[in-house]
Design a protein around this motif. Structure first.
Motif, short mmCIF file in Angstrom:
data_model
loop_
_atom_site.label_atom_id
_atom_site.label_comp_id
_atom_site.label_asym_id
_atom_site.label_seq_id
_atom_site.Cartn_x
_atom_site.Cartn_y
_atom_site.Cartn_z
N ILE A 180 0.83 -1.20 0.00
CA ILE A 180 0.00 0.00 0.00
C ILE A 180 0.87 1.25 0.00
O ILE A 180 2.01 1.23 0.43
N LEU A 181 0.26 2.33 -0.49
CA LEU A 181 0.91 3.64 -0.54
C LEU A 181 0.17 4.61 0.38
O LEU A 181 -1.04 4.47 0.58
N ALA A 182 0.90 5.57 0.90
CA ALA A 182 0.30 6.66 1.66
C ALA A 182 0.39 7.93 0.82
O ALA A 182 1.44 8.20 0.22
N GLU A 183 -0.70 8.67 0.76
CA GLU A 183 -0.73 9.93 0.00
C GLU A 183 -1.19 11.06 0.90
O GLU A 183 -2.10 10.89 1.70
N ILE A 184 -0.55 12.19 0.74
CA ILE A 184 -0.93 13.41 1.45
C ILE A 184 -1.04 14.51 0.42
O ILE A 184 -0.10 14.75 -0.35
N ASP A 185 -2.19 15.15 0.37
CA ASP A 185 -2.41 16.25 -0.59
C ASP A 185 -2.07 15.84 -2.02
O ASP A 185 -1.44 16.59 -2.76
N VAL A 233 3.72 9.59 -0.42
CA VAL A 233 4.76 9.90 0.56
C VAL A 233 5.22 8.70 1.38
O VAL A 233 6.09 8.86 2.24
N GLY A 234 4.68 7.52 1.15
CA GLY A 234 5.12 6.38 1.95
C GLY A 234 4.65 5.07 1.36
O GLY A 234 3.76 5.02 0.51
N TRP A 235 5.25 3.98 1.83
CA TRP A 235 5.02 2.65 1.29
C TRP A 235 5.10 1.63 2.42
O TRP A 235 5.93 1.75 3.32
N CYS A 236 4.27 0.61 2.33
CA CYS A 236 4.36 -0.55 3.20
C CYS A 236 4.15 -1.79 2.35
O CYS A 236 3.14 -1.90 1.65
N SER A 237 5.10 -2.72 2.42
CA SER A 237 4.96 -3.99 1.71
C SER A 237 4.13 -4.92 2.59
O SER A 237 4.58 -5.36 3.65
N VAL A 238 2.90 -5.18 2.17
CA VAL A 238 2.00 -6.09 2.87
C VAL A 238 1.32 -6.94 1.81
O VAL A 238 0.73 -6.42 0.87
N ALA A 239 1.46 -8.27 1.95
CA ALA A 239 0.95 -9.18 0.92
C ALA A 239 0.84 -10.58 1.52
O ALA A 239 1.39 -10.85 2.58
N ASP A 295 -1.11 0.68 10.56
CA ASP A 295 -2.55 0.57 10.82
C ASP A 295 -3.32 0.28 9.53
O ASP A 295 -4.19 -0.59 9.50
N ALA A 296 -2.96 0.99 8.47
CA ALA A 296 -3.64 0.78 7.18
C ALA A 296 -3.32 -0.60 6.61
O ALA A 296 -4.18 -1.25 6.01
N ALA A 297 -2.08 -1.07 6.78
CA ALA A 297 -1.69 -2.39 6.30
C ALA A 297 -2.47 -3.49 7.02
O ALA A 297 -2.91 -4.46 6.39
N ILE A 298 -2.66 -3.33 8.31
CA ILE A 298 -3.45 -4.30 9.09
C ILE A 298 -4.88 -4.33 8.57
O ILE A 298 -5.43 -5.41 8.29
N ASP A 299 -5.48 -3.16 8.43
CA ASP A 299 -6.85 -3.08 7.92
C ASP A 299 -6.95 -3.70 6.53
O ASP A 299 -7.89 -4.44 6.24
#
Length: 192
Positions: A78-83, A87-93, A135-139
């Motif tokens: 997943i990616l994190a976006e602001i405006d 701005v960020g990445w988490c490898s969850v699979a 938190d978003a990766a868990i969800d």
């Protein structure tokens, strides 16, 4: 003062304004833009823990392999976006999309997803973005059918593997210690 480029992350942010998206064919360009920024892990393309077929491959080949996974519909993270800026990445699979992550791994288990790395640009570190990504990766993993989530974080004093996150961040979210995955990496699990 020079104007910041559109690709540069904001230096201050409100965690409530973060939007999270799965990396898919439609969002792959955002993932590539994030990884191609100065200081980003373009040397890895988050292929270190994935099945790549060869141990030492060039960066452009790693990018090509990651692109092929995304184009095939394989979950990668997943990616994190602001405006509107990524701005960020988490490898969850799903764990089976990675190579063996610990010696004690039971490959007969089903429904296991793994969180194996984070990327937060240096200017945003310490502001809660990695925690928000977790938190978003868990969800995301549980919404996609995970029965349990495994992670392999390190102690904050660890000299290596820091991109896998810190043990305390996972413990604060209910992950339980399940052993070691090497000499520094803790294996932690979360079930719902």
């Amino acid at each position: 003062m020079p104007k910041r480029s559109n690709a540069s992350p904001p230096e201050k942010f409100d965690v409530a304004n973060i939007r999270f998206t799965e990396v898919t064919r439609a969002t792959r360009g955002n993932f590539e833009t994030l990884f191609e920024q100065p200081g980003a892990p373009k040397y890895c393309w988050c292929m270190a823990w994935r099945h790549s077929g060869r141990e030492h491959i060039q960066n452009d080949e790693k990018k090509r392999q990651m692109t092929a996974l995304v184009d095939a519909g394989t979950p990668v993270g997943i990616l994190a976006e602001i405006d509107g800026k990524t701005v960020g990445w988490c490898s969850v699979a799903p764990r089976e999309t990675y190579r063996r992550l610990s010696k004690q791994q039971d490959d007969s288990e089903t429904g296991v997803w793994s969180v194996v790395c984070f990327y937060v640009p240096r200017v945003l570190r310490g502001g809660g973005l990695a925690s928000a990504l977790l938190d978003a990766a868990i969800d995301h993993a549980f919404a996609e059918g995970a029965r349990l989530i495994e992670a392999y974080p390190v102690a904050e004093a660890s000299p290596s593997y820091r991109f896998m996150g810190f043990r305390e961040m996972f413990a604060a979210r209910g992950f339980k210690e399940a052993g070691m995955a090497g000499s520094r990496r803790h294996m932690m699990r979360l079930e719902r």
